[in-house]
Motif scaffolding. Structure first.
Motif, PDB file in Angstrom:
ATOM      1  N   MET A 138     -15.708  19.954  -0.591  1.00 37.80           N
ATOM      2  CA  MET A 138     -15.736  18.941  -1.619  1.00 37.80           C
ATOM      3  C   MET A 138     -16.737  19.515  -2.768  1.00 37.80           C
ATOM      4  N   ASP A 139     -17.772  20.247  -2.215  1.00 35.25           N
ATOM      5  CA  ASP A 139     -18.761  20.668  -3.208  1.00 35.25           C
ATOM      6  C   ASP A 139     -18.314  21.889  -3.790  1.00 35.25           C
ATOM      7  N   PHE A 140     -17.484  22.589  -3.319  1.00 37.14           N
ATOM      8  CA  PHE A 140     -16.846  23.835  -3.924  1.00 37.14           C
ATOM      9  C   PHE A 140     -15.927  23.326  -5.145  1.00 37.14           C
ATOM     10  N   ILE A 141     -15.188  22.180  -4.746  1.00 37.50           N
ATOM     11  CA  ILE A 141     -14.201  21.585  -5.851  1.00 37.50           C
ATOM     12  C   ILE A 141     -15.172  21.150  -7.051  1.00 37.50           C
ATOM     13  N   PHE A 142     -16.321  20.292  -6.837  1.00 40.67           N
ATOM     14  CA  PHE A 142     -17.019  20.024  -7.916  1.00 40.67           C
ATOM     15  C   PHE A 142     -17.913  20.944  -8.701  1.00 40.67           C
ATOM     16  N   ILE A 143     -18.259  22.047  -7.841  1.00 35.28           N
ATOM     17  CA  ILE A 143     -19.056  22.916  -8.416  1.00 35.28           C
ATOM     18  C   ILE A 143     -18.301  23.758  -9.435  1.00 35.28           C
ATOM     19  N   ALA A 144     -17.032  24.217  -8.805  1.00 29.40           N
ATOM     20  CA  ALA A 144     -16.028  24.975  -9.805  1.00 29.40           C
ATOM     21  C   ALA A 144     -15.722  24.096 -10.582  1.00 29.40           C
ATOM     22  N   ALA A 145     -15.481  22.865 -10.806  1.00 28.71           N
ATOM     23  CA  ALA A 145     -15.094  21.909 -11.840  1.00 28.71           C
ATOM     24  C   ALA A 145     -15.994  22.040 -12.879  1.00 28.71           C
ATOM     25  N   GLY A 146     -17.311  21.623 -12.384  1.00 29.14           N
ATOM     26  CA  GLY A 146     -18.487  21.764 -13.302  1.00 29.14           C
ATOM     27  C   GLY A 146     -18.541  23.187 -14.248  1.00 29.14           C
ATOM     28  N   VAL A 147     -18.581  24.075 -13.632  1.00 26.14           N
ATOM     29  CA  VAL A 147     -18.790  25.654 -13.920  1.00 26.14           C
ATOM     30  C   VAL A 147     -17.326  25.636 -15.159  1.00 26.14           C
ATOM     31  N   ALA A 148     -16.403  25.168 -14.525  1.00 27.75           N
ATOM     32  CA  ALA A 148     -14.974  25.586 -15.410  1.00 27.75           C
ATOM     33  C   ALA A 148     -15.187  24.602 -16.790  1.00 27.75           C
ATOM     34  N   LEU A 149     -15.907  23.475 -16.640  1.00 18.87           N
ATOM     35  CA  LEU A 149     -15.908  22.685 -17.915  1.00 18.87           C
ATOM     36  C   LEU A 149     -16.670  23.408 -18.828  1.00 18.87           C
ATOM     37  N   PHE A 150     -17.688  24.033 -18.299  1.00 16.99           N
ATOM     38  CA  PHE A 150     -18.750  24.586 -19.298  1.00 16.99           C
ATOM     39  C   PHE A 150     -18.188  25.907 -19.931  1.00 16.99           C
ATOM     40  N   ALA A 151     -17.309  26.514 -18.981  1.00 16.04           N
ATOM     41  CA  ALA A 151     -16.808  27.841 -19.256  1.00 16.04           C
ATOM     42  C   ALA A 151     -15.778  27.635 -20.339  1.00 16.04           C
ATOM     43  N   ALA A 152     -14.870  26.538 -20.455  1.00 21.27           N
ATOM     44  CA  ALA A 152     -13.922  26.034 -21.419  1.00 21.27           C
ATOM     45  C   ALA A 152     -14.516  26.013 -22.522  1.00 21.27           C
ATOM     46  N   PHE A 153     -15.755  25.447 -22.797  1.00 19.99           N
ATOM     47  CA  PHE A 153     -16.150  25.164 -23.937  1.00 19.99           C
ATOM     48  C   PHE A 153     -16.761  26.512 -24.586  1.00 19.99           C
ATOM     49  N   ALA A 154     -17.205  27.719 -23.883  1.00 19.69           N
ATOM     50  CA  ALA A 154     -17.499  29.011 -24.308  1.00 19.69           C
ATOM     51  C   ALA A 154     -16.342  29.624 -24.974  1.00 19.69           C
ATOM     52  N   GLY A 155     -14.955  29.249 -24.176  1.00 13.41           N
ATOM     53  CA  GLY A 155     -13.836  29.687 -24.714  1.00 13.41           C
ATOM     54  C   GLY A 155     -13.550  29.073 -26.012  1.00 13.41           C
ATOM     55  N   TYR A 156     -13.833  27.771 -26.311  1.00 10.21           N
ATOM     56  CA  TYR A 156     -13.706  26.928 -27.243  1.00 10.21           C
ATOM     57  C   TYR A 156     -14.293  27.551 -28.408  1.00 10.21           C
ATOM     58  N   ALA A 157     -15.611  27.789 -28.079  1.00 13.48           N
ATOM     59  CA  ALA A 157     -16.541  28.446 -29.285  1.00 13.48           C
ATOM     60  C   ALA A 157     -16.167  29.693 -29.704  1.00 13.48           C
ATOM     61  N   ALA A 158     -15.413  30.460 -28.892  1.00 16.84           N
ATOM     62  CA  ALA A 158     -14.838  31.713 -29.189  1.00 16.84           C
ATOM     63  C   ALA A 158     -13.797  31.582 -30.178  1.00 16.84           C
ATOM     64  N   LEU A 159     -12.980  30.592 -29.799  1.00 16.89           N
ATOM     65  CA  LEU A 159     -11.646  30.051 -30.642  1.00 16.89           C
ATOM     66  C   LEU A 159     -11.893  29.613 -32.061  1.00 16.89           C
TER      67      LEU A 159
END
Lengths: 564, 62
Positions: B37-58
């Protein structure tokens, strides 16, 4: 209502501005890198992290640094929350948070929201409170102020590229503003009776002869930054209505004043740094008028006996349900208005027990965009975005290219403003709309009908607005933990990233001198225009939802009286 | 509020941390048993932030 109540509201808001003004002048010097009395301490951080504080960053580099720092903070806090049962300083022997609750809480504190689906006194160890939550109270506040400083530098710049250095801003804002203020306020609160101890609890003998464990902990230190950094997450579940967080009327006044102080200070600092003191004063006036109007509205609503009480022929008085008798209706009203206007989220009374109109005003304050005066840093950049929108609207009316503070506002800036603005609407209304038809979300409500809708709408509004106050009545569930976590994340970064992108476009533009065709942005006309834009924008987005929640509930209450 | 419960010297905090050496063992145990479960939530959290880094690049393309 009485003159004392009105005087209390005016005094509280007036003191916030009075304290924020000199602080803003000092803050401008910090943003400008002119305050360096702790330079050796700064140097330790820079050497340890390999940062060159003099190296400027483009808007994208600044944004990536902001996001990378927030990601690291999320992981650090998540680990503490999950593993607290194995870590020291856990006198209560509390178990670790469940994964979904740790996810929600970590995002909540990293985004300066401090939504709490747990009771601090019965779920969080001292280490979690101090090294996890309180550290994030500093870090998230400093990050928000750093983004505001970057936007200010964009207006100062003339065909430049750099917005400053995020890491240097983070260190300096923490060292020179947040830490000194927090130490002073924590000591004052301690002297006024707020506990600061590592004891887990003391046992008291009740009148019935039973034993009662009274929770204790490092409360004063958390309370100080909770209010100064507009975080709002309390040591206790009852937040600032708990006598250990807020023992008396003096601590109540201090907590109200410091909650808005840095928000106002950011605007003053912006005016000083950019050299637009008059224009910043106009923004300040807008904030004061709107938060004052909200406090007045809630006070009027809460000072009336509820129709049901009147119908029952009980002696009339203010609506005291959910309010501390130590504070009464005026203190609760001004606290509610300031905490929802400031993106703080602390409460000294239960917002669910406000009258429908009182609760509706509190919720609408968050809908307005958390800029009155808003969270530390985030309030400033939110109202600057609204000012850009206002000059654009004015430019459309008179047929001129809009300018704000010497920078031309063109299509690119407007597209970014709309992206930032719309993300809040999409999150609040989207998540609420889904939740009110999903059985797994509906079963968390404590009531149905209009009040139930208000509970759900308030939750997603508070999360997206990074406010963190709760309407109460909503039970925790994995679904809410996850979706509210995503809403908090959207509200923070969905807004801040376009703001930094706007800063990136403005920093490269030449700074123009005002001409005869420039719309003055410091007078009464602009103040009125800006208030109108903020109200109309939020009204168009959220009035239909409010009409189905608190407004319907108000008429249901009147109908109840008529039928009795 | 009694004065003896209002303030604890900082040294007591350090002593409490130093006096509990078994905490590291507990961390390993939790990671081993609940990592899914931790893996899912840690991955989700990191993915959320990474998505905004991609958004900024866009956003650079606007």
């Amino acid at each position: 209502m009485n003159i004392q109540g009105w005087a209390e509201i005016a005094t509280t808001i007036g003191l916030s501005v009075a304290c924020g003004w000199p602080l803003g002048i000092y803050m401008a010097r910090v943003w400008d890198g002119k305050v360096r009395w702790l330079a050796p301490v700064e140097a330790v951080f820079y050497r340890a992290s390999g940062v060159d504080p003099e190296k400027g960053q483009s808007w994208l580099a600044y944004t990536i640094s902001f996001l990378a720092f927030s990601t690291a903070a999320f992981l650090f806090l998540y680990a503490i929350l999950r593993l607290q049962q194995h870590l020291p300083l856990n006198p209560g022997g509390f178990a670790g948070f469940t994964p979904d609750l740790a996810f929600n809480t970590a995002i909540s504190f990293v985004t300066n929201t401090n939504w709490q689906f747990y009771s601090g006194e019965s779920a969080a160890s001292h280490l979690t409170q101090m090294a996890g939550l309180t550290v994030q109270n500093f870090a998230s506040a400093a990050a928000g102020i750093a983004v505001a400083a970057a936007l200010a530098r964009a207006f100062v710049s003339n065909r430049g590229t750099s917005l400053g250095n995020f890491w240097a801003d983070l260190v300096r804002i923490t060292l020179y503003i947040l830490l000194p203020l927090s130490i002073v306020v924590a000591l004052v609160l301690c002297a006024l009776g707020v506990p600061q101890t590592l004891l887990g609890h003391v046992d008291a003998n009740t009148m019935e002869g039973a034993k009662q464990a009274i929770a204790l902990g490092p409360i004063a230190s958390q309370e100080a930054i909770k209010q100064i950094g507009t975080n709002g997450g309390g040591f206790f579940n009852a937040n600032s209505s708990h006598p250990f967080e807020n023992p008396n009327s003096i601590t109540n006044l201090i907590e109200e004043v410091i909650m808005n102080m840095l928000g106002f200070a950011c605007v003053v600092a912006f005016g000083r740094l950019v050299g637009v003191a008059k224009e910043a004063r106009a923004l300040l006036i807008v904030m004061v008028i709107m938060v004052g109007a909200a406090a007045a509205g809630i006070y009027v609503a809460e000072s009336q006996p509820t129709p049901a009480v009147t119908a029952a022929h009980v002696a009339p008085g203010p609506n005291m349900e959910g309010k501390e008798v130590r504070f009464g209706a005026p203190s609760t009203s001004v606290f509610a208005a300031m905490t929802t206007g400031a993106s703080d989220g602390a409460v000294n009374g239960m917002h669910e027990s406000l009258t429908p109109l009182g609760g509706g005003i509190a919720m609408f304050m968050i809908h307005l965009g958390e800029m009155l005066p808003g969270g530390v840093g985030s309030g400033l950049y939110s109202i600057v975005l609204m000012a850009i929108l206002a000059v654009f609207v004015a430019g459309l009316m008179v047929g001129r290219t809009p300018e704000y503070l010497g920078k031309k506002i063109e299509a690119k800036e407007m597209q970014l403003v709309m992206l930032a603005t719309l993300i809040l609407t999409v999150s609040v209304l989207g998540f609420t709309g889904v939740a009110v038809v999903l059985p797994m979300a509906l079963k968390t409500l404590s009531t149905t009908g209009a009040h139930g809708l208000s509970e759900m709408l308030y939750a997603y509004t508070s999360a997206t607005g990074n406010n963190g106050s709760a309407f109460a009545g909503l039970g925790t569930s994995p679904y809410l933990n996850v979706t509210l976590g995503i809403a908090m994340w959207l509200g923070r970064f969905g807004y801040a990233v376009p703001v930094l992108a706007i800063a990136g476009t403005l920093v490269a533009k030449p700074r123009l001198a005002p001409t005869a065709g420039t719309l003055p942005t410091h007078g009464a006309l602009f103040v009125g225009l800006l208030i109108g834009v903020i109200l109309i924008l939020a009204g168009l987005q959220f009035f239909p939802a409010l009409a189905l929640g608190p407004i319907v509930e108000h008429f249901q209450m009147l109908q109840f009286v008529a039928s009795h | 509020v009694r004065s003896d419960i209002v303030f604890t010297p900082p040294l007591s905090a350090l002593a409490a941390i130093a006096g509990d050496p078994l905490w590291a063992l507990g961390i390993v145990s939790t990671l081993a048993t609940e990592f899914d479960m931790d893996f899912i939530f840690i991955a989700a959290g990191v993915a959320l932030f990474a998505a905004f880094a991609g958004y900024a690049a866009l956003l650079r393309r606007i």
